[in-house]
Design a protein around this motif. Structure first.
Motif, mmCIF file in Angstrom:
data_model
loop_
_atom_site.group_PDB
_atom_site.id
_atom_site.type_symbol
_atom_site.label_atom_id
_atom_site.label_comp_id
_atom_site.label_asym_id
_atom_site.label_seq_id
_atom_site.Cartn_x
_atom_site.Cartn_y
_atom_site.Cartn_z
ATOM 1 N N THR A 1 -9.028 -1.808 -2.597
ATOM 2 C CA THR A 1 -8.562 -0.688 -1.769
ATOM 3 C C THR A 1 -7.640 -1.251 -0.708
ATOM 4 O O THR A 1 -8.064 -2.058 0.124
ATOM 5 C CB THR A 1 -9.744 0.043 -1.099
ATOM 6 O OG1 THR A 1 -10.574 0.622 -2.100
ATOM 7 C CG2 THR A 1 -9.237 1.130 -0.154
ATOM 8 N N LYS B 1 -12.467 3.192 -5.526
ATOM 9 C CA LYS B 1 -11.565 4.185 -4.953
ATOM 10 C C LYS B 1 -11.885 4.466 -3.509
ATOM 11 O O LYS B 1 -13.037 4.268 -3.084
ATOM 12 C CB LYS B 1 -11.603 5.479 -5.770
ATOM 13 C CG LYS B 1 -12.944 6.125 -5.943
ATOM 14 C CD LYS B 1 -12.784 7.377 -6.834
ATOM 15 C CE LYS B 1 -14.107 8.069 -7.044
ATOM 16 N NZ LYS B 1 -13.988 9.253 -7.931
ATOM 17 N N SER C 1 -14.757 0.329 -11.134
ATOM 18 C CA SER C 1 -13.840 1.363 -10.649
ATOM 19 C C SER C 1 -14.000 1.464 -9.151
ATOM 20 O O SER C 1 -15.117 1.663 -8.657
ATOM 21 C CB SER C 1 -14.154 2.712 -11.299
ATOM 22 O OG SER C 1 -14.027 2.635 -12.693
ATOM 23 N N SER D 1 -10.127 -3.348 -8.547
ATOM 24 C CA SER D 1 -8.699 -3.479 -8.232
ATOM 25 C C SER D 1 -8.413 -3.442 -6.741
ATOM 26 O O SER D 1 -7.296 -3.698 -6.316
ATOM 27 C CB SER D 1 -7.898 -2.374 -8.924
ATOM 28 O OG SER D 1 -7.931 -2.561 -10.328
ATOM 29 N N LYS E 1 -4.133 -5.702 -8.392
ATOM 30 C CA LYS E 1 -5.340 -5.935 -9.191
ATOM 31 C C LYS E 1 -6.280 -6.871 -8.458
ATOM 32 O O LYS E 1 -5.880 -7.606 -7.559
ATOM 33 C CB LYS E 1 -4.978 -6.558 -10.548
ATOM 34 C CG LYS E 1 -4.052 -5.703 -11.392
ATOM 35 C CD LYS E 1 -4.743 -4.453 -11.869
ATOM 36 C CE LYS E 1 -3.851 -3.645 -12.795
ATOM 37 N NZ LYS E 1 -4.500 -2.355 -13.178
ATOM 38 N N SER F 1 -7.676 3.783 -4.085
ATOM 39 C CA SER F 1 -6.916 2.555 -4.337
ATOM 40 C C SER F 1 -6.128 2.154 -3.095
ATOM 41 O O SER F 1 -5.849 0.976 -2.878
ATOM 42 C CB SER F 1 -5.978 2.743 -5.524
ATOM 43 O OG SER F 1 -5.090 3.819 -5.277
ATOM 44 N N ARG F 2 -5.745 3.128 -2.307
ATOM 45 C CA ARG F 2 -5.080 2.833 -1.048
ATOM 46 C C ARG F 2 -5.245 4.015 -0.103
ATOM 47 O O ARG F 2 -5.488 5.150 -0.541
ATOM 48 C CB ARG F 2 -3.601 2.517 -1.247
ATOM 49 C CG ARG F 2 -2.790 3.612 -1.888
ATOM 50 C CD ARG F 2 -1.326 3.234 -1.986
ATOM 51 N NE ARG F 2 -1.127 2.083 -2.849
ATOM 52 C CZ ARG F 2 -0.515 0.970 -2.438
ATOM 53 N NH1 ARG F 2 -0.064 0.855 -1.213
ATOM 54 N NH2 ARG F 2 -0.348 -0.040 -3.277
#
Lengths: 115, 111
Positions: free
Chosen positions: A110, A7, A5, A108, B42, A9-10
């Protein structure tokens, strides 16, 4: 497999500020890796983070610019300091599969934009 | 010496066709050659990998062909599907050293 995980994400940041990216893994891992993926480019290893020791940085990356913490076997942070537009990139956290040194799992990412 | 050169940069294939992505390397000490697949938003995920003691490895519709003398390896996707549209990275590794990634290929499968 490992679930990572990451974070935020952006984020969109102003020049001169710093951003800390967090990476949480669902299992204990010895080494965690931080990669940078510039737009349309390959993945470049920034540093390797081992728990209990200082991170090992690749050529072209320095601790003052990309400080890394690794407080335990499931968590790491990467800070992008004093940002400039050239730091706009995707930053990825990665770990090796248990017992499979060649298999990397990635978060995923940043997506960082610096204005 | 540590570079892996990947081509093409982008590729468009019709549904049902064969997608072929190529990589070349210089370091003959590389002993592990994986391919990673990355969908938008992803992180990359390991797709298939090969070691230099075999010339081909097949997993479903995905095949790696390895040419040790030419220092080249390629990914073949048979019966390409729109769901295969992604960015593909080849990579190489020597022993316990870090993975070296190619530049990536953006694959688009047209329906």
């Amino acid at each position: 497999s490992a679930v990572i995980s990451q974070k935020p994400s952006r984020d969109i940041c102003q020049r001169g500020t710093s951003l800390t990216i967090q990476c949480q893994v669902d299992s204990q891992v010895t080494m965690m890796f931080w990669y940078r993926q510039q737009p349309g480019q390959s993945l470049t290893l920034i540093a390797t983070a081992n728990q209990g020791s200082e991170a090992t940085y690749e050529s072209g990356f320095v601790i003052d610019k990309f400080p890394i913490s690794r407080p335990n076997l499931t968590f790491s942070t990467l800070t992008v300091s004093n940002m400039s537009p050239e730091d706009s990139s995707i930053y990825l956290c990665s770990v090796e599969a248990q017992g499979l040194r060649e298999k990397l799992f990635f978060g995923s990412g940043t997506q960082l934009s610096v204005l | 010496q540590q570079q892996v050169k990947q081509s093409p940069q982008s590729l468009i294939v019709q549904k049902g066709g064969i997608s072929i992505i190529n990589c070349a390397y210089e370091n003959t000490a590389f002993d592990y050659f994986p391919w990673y697949q990355q969908f938008p938003g992803k992180g990359p995920a390991l797709l298939i990998a090969i070691r230099p003691d075999v010339s081909e490895k097949k997993e479903g519709r995905f095949t790696i062909s390895f040419n040790k003398s030419a220092k080249q390896f390629s990914l073949h996707i048979m019966d390409s599907q729109p769901g295969d549209s992604a960015t593909y990275f080849c990579a190489a590794k020597q022993g316990a050293q870090k993975l070296v990634f190619g530049q990536g290929t953006r694959l688009t499968i047209n329906p």
